[in-house]
Design a protein around this motif. Sequence first.
Motif, PDB file in Angstrom:
ATOM      1  N   ALA A 108      27.482  -4.021 105.140  1.00 19.24           N
ATOM      2  CA  ALA A 108      26.120  -3.494 105.278  1.00 19.24           C
ATOM      3  C   ALA A 108      26.095  -1.999 105.596  1.00 19.24           C
ATOM      4  CB  ALA A 108      25.374  -4.273 106.359  1.00 19.24           C
ATOM      5  N   HIS A 109      27.137  -1.481 106.229  1.00 17.03           N
ATOM      6  CA  HIS A 109      27.120  -0.076 106.647  1.00 17.03           C
ATOM      7  C   HIS A 109      27.790   0.845 105.625  1.00 17.03           C
ATOM      8  CE1 HIS A 109      25.547  -1.323 110.494  1.00 17.03           C
ATOM      9  NE2 HIS A 109      26.562  -2.155 110.659  1.00 17.03           N
ATOM     10  N   LEU A 110      28.213   0.307 104.498  1.00 16.18           N
ATOM     11  CA  LEU A 110      28.878   1.122 103.487  1.00 16.18           C
ATOM     12  C   LEU A 110      27.855   1.715 102.515  1.00 16.18           C
ATOM     13  CD1 LEU A 110      31.527   2.042 102.026  1.00 16.18           C
ATOM     14  CD2 LEU A 110      31.336  -0.077 100.680  1.00 16.18           C
ATOM     15  N   PRO A 111      27.753   3.029 102.422  1.00 20.44           N
ATOM     16  CA  PRO A 111      26.877   3.620 101.409  1.00 20.44           C
ATOM     17  C   PRO A 111      27.399   3.308 100.004  1.00 20.44           C
ATOM     18  CG  PRO A 111      27.452   5.238 103.101  1.00 20.44           C
ATOM     19  CD  PRO A 111      28.363   4.070 103.291  1.00 20.44           C
ATOM     20  N   ILE A 112      26.494   2.883  99.125  1.00 20.35           N
ATOM     21  CA  ILE A 112      26.858   2.568  97.745  1.00 20.35           C
ATOM     22  C   ILE A 112      25.915   3.315  96.809  1.00 20.35           C
ATOM     23  CG2 ILE A 112      27.134   0.759  96.008  1.00 20.35           C
ATOM     24  CD1 ILE A 112      27.609  -1.235  98.219  1.00 20.35           C
ATOM     25  N   THR A 113      26.490   3.962  95.823  1.00 22.49           N
ATOM     26  CA  THR A 113      25.710   4.663  94.800  1.00 22.49           C
ATOM     27  C   THR A 113      26.036   4.071  93.436  1.00 22.49           C
ATOM     28  OG1 THR A 113      25.706   6.734  96.073  1.00 22.49           O
ATOM     29  CG2 THR A 113      25.231   6.893  93.711  1.00 22.49           C
ATOM     30  N   LEU A 114      25.010   3.748  92.677  1.00 26.59           N
ATOM     31  CA  LEU A 114      25.156   3.274  91.305  1.00 26.59           C
ATOM     32  C   LEU A 114      24.628   4.339  90.357  1.00 26.59           C
ATOM     33  CD1 LEU A 114      25.537   1.203  88.979  1.00 26.59           C
ATOM     34  CD2 LEU A 114      23.270   0.293  89.572  1.00 26.59           C
ATOM     35  N   VAL A 115      25.490   4.817  89.461  1.00 30.34           N
ATOM     36  CA  VAL A 115      25.061   5.704  88.381  1.00 30.34           C
ATOM     37  C   VAL A 115      24.626   4.809  87.222  1.00 30.34           C
ATOM     38  CG1 VAL A 115      25.737   7.569  86.839  1.00 30.34           C
ATOM     39  CG2 VAL A 115      26.730   7.439  89.131  1.00 30.34           C
ATOM     40  N   ARG A 116      23.367   4.876  86.863  1.00 30.43           N
ATOM     41  CA  ARG A 116      22.844   3.948  85.858  1.00 30.43           C
ATOM     42  C   ARG A 116      23.631   4.038  84.550  1.00 30.43           C
ATOM     43  NH1 ARG A 116      17.719   5.705  87.706  1.00 30.43           N
ATOM     44  NH2 ARG A 116      16.539   4.049  88.752  1.00 30.43           N
ATOM     45  N   GLY A 117      23.996   2.865  84.030  1.00 29.70           N
ATOM     46  CA  GLY A 117      24.625   2.772  82.723  1.00 29.70           C
ATOM     47  C   GLY A 117      23.700   2.105  81.733  1.00 29.70           C
ATOM     48  N   ASN A 118      24.165   1.918  80.517  1.00 27.24           N
ATOM     49  CA  ASN A 118      23.312   1.326  79.484  1.00 27.24           C
ATOM     50  C   ASN A 118      22.961  -0.126  79.814  1.00 27.24           C
ATOM     51  OD1 ASN A 118      26.231   1.169  78.881  1.00 27.24           O
ATOM     52  ND2 ASN A 118      25.618  -0.109  77.160  1.00 27.24           N
ATOM     53  N   HIS A 119      23.873  -0.878  80.424  1.00 19.28           N
ATOM     54  CA  HIS A 119      23.550  -2.253  80.791  1.00 19.28           C
ATOM     55  C   HIS A 119      22.601  -2.301  81.983  1.00 19.28           C
ATOM     56  CE1 HIS A 119      26.026  -4.899  78.219  1.00 19.28           C
ATOM     57  NE2 HIS A 119      26.744  -3.799  78.064  1.00 19.28           N
ATOM     58  N   ASP A 120      22.695  -1.323  82.880  1.00 22.69           N
ATOM     59  CA  ASP A 120      21.753  -1.275  84.000  1.00 22.69           C
ATOM     60  C   ASP A 120      20.331  -1.045  83.508  1.00 22.69           C
ATOM     61  OD1 ASP A 120      23.748  -1.426  86.196  1.00 22.69           O
ATOM     62  OD2 ASP A 120      24.396   0.491  85.373  1.00 22.69           O
ATOM     63  N   ASP A 121      20.188  -0.284  82.431  1.00 25.82           N
ATOM     64  CA  ASP A 121      18.855  -0.051  81.868  1.00 25.82           C
ATOM     65  C   ASP A 121      18.207  -1.372  81.445  1.00 25.82           C
ATOM     66  OD1 ASP A 121      18.981   2.687  82.204  1.00 25.82           O
ATOM     67  OD2 ASP A 121      19.733   3.069  80.182  1.00 25.82           O
ATOM     68  N   HIS A 122      19.017  -2.307  80.928  1.00 25.24           N
ATOM     69  CA  HIS A 122      18.483  -3.590  80.477  1.00 25.24           C
ATOM     70  C   HIS A 122      18.415  -4.611  81.604  1.00 25.24           C
ATOM     71  CE1 HIS A 122      18.551  -2.225  76.343  1.00 25.24           C
ATOM     72  NE2 HIS A 122      19.818  -1.890  76.464  1.00 25.24           N
ATOM     73  N   ALA A 123      19.388  -4.578  82.497  1.00 25.38           N
ATOM     74  CA  ALA A 123      19.424  -5.555  83.597  1.00 25.38           C
ATOM     75  C   ALA A 123      18.413  -5.225  84.681  1.00 25.38           C
ATOM     76  CB  ALA A 123      20.828  -5.610  84.196  1.00 25.38           C
ATOM     77  N   GLY A 124      18.049  -3.953  84.795  1.00 23.87           N
ATOM     78  CA  GLY A 124      17.155  -3.525  85.865  1.00 23.87           C
ATOM     79  C   GLY A 124      17.948  -3.113  87.091  1.00 23.87           C
ATOM     80  N   ASP A 125      17.314  -2.292  87.940  1.00 19.06           N
ATOM     81  CA  ASP A 125      17.971  -1.838  89.158  1.00 19.06           C
ATOM     82  C   ASP A 125      18.235  -3.012  90.097  1.00 19.06           C
ATOM     83  OD1 ASP A 125      17.834   0.723  88.207  1.00 19.06           O
ATOM     84  OD2 ASP A 125      16.184   1.351  89.521  1.00 19.06           O
ATOM     85  N   PRO A 126      19.276  -2.911  90.923  1.00 14.23           N
ATOM     86  CA  PRO A 126      19.521  -3.959  91.916  1.00 14.23           C
ATOM     87  C   PRO A 126      18.318  -4.112  92.842  1.00 14.23           C
ATOM     88  CG  PRO A 126      21.376  -2.432  91.786  1.00 14.23           C
ATOM     89  CD  PRO A 126      20.260  -1.832  90.994  1.00 14.23           C
ATOM     90  N   PRO A 127      18.091  -5.314  93.379  1.00 12.24           N
ATOM     91  CA  PRO A 127      16.974  -5.512  94.304  1.00 12.24           C
ATOM     92  C   PRO A 127      17.092  -4.587  95.517  1.00 12.24           C
ATOM     93  CG  PRO A 127      17.947  -7.617  93.663  1.00 12.24           C
ATOM     94  CD  PRO A 127      18.855  -6.548  93.145  1.00 12.24           C
TER      95      PRO A 127
END
Length: 221
Positions: A108-127
């Motif tokens: 829970a305390h770990l910062p996480i960054t997602l750089v959007r990819g082509n599959h993320d565009d279709h899957a949608g951002d994480p909740p």
Amino acid sequence: MTSAPTPHLDHVLPDGRPLTLLPERAAYLADAGLLLVADVHLGKAASFRRLGVPVPAGTTEANLARLDDLLARWPVRHLAVLGDLLHAATGRAPATMAAIQAWRERHAHLPITLVRGNHDDHAGDPPPAFDIEVVDEPHTCAGLALCHDPKTRASGFALAGHIHPVTRIGHGLDSVRLPCFHASATVLVLPAFGEFTGGQVIRRLSGDQLYGTTGERVYRL
């Protein structure tokens, strides 16, 4: 007595810093405590099963367990995903999302960054409950341009994913394919972190460096 060889290798970045290439198909930048993975494709198997394709279950748990192991062995202060965290909207099955949520709560305390990819565009951002920062490429972090597509125009040296690079060792029936890190003068492409992914055979150009991984050790090719 000589010491046993380490399972990982360092690739020297243009600014002189070592980027440690890990056999688990990830990379670690020590001065920033930054762990990098690309193309995790969580939920891909679930998405295929919804289409009636008979593929094994448990790949999401296996991918998350490998992340657990990396976080236990390296002093990680920040995790960056270079695109395609989730495979598709059809892969957001309740069991898949619950497994990711449970994993996130363990870190829970770990910062996480997602750089959007082509599959993320279709899957949608994480909740929002996953507490993951989502950014567009190129994203500057620790003096590097974090991208998904290696063709993204970026100032400075870039790290990317997207093409799932592999290299072919040997010839004909005796050849094998290994996931690899592919470095040129301007970008280093990470192999796909996900267990259930294909790969594109890389043609090495003059000046390129390839590092193959067996899952147990990284080799300079």
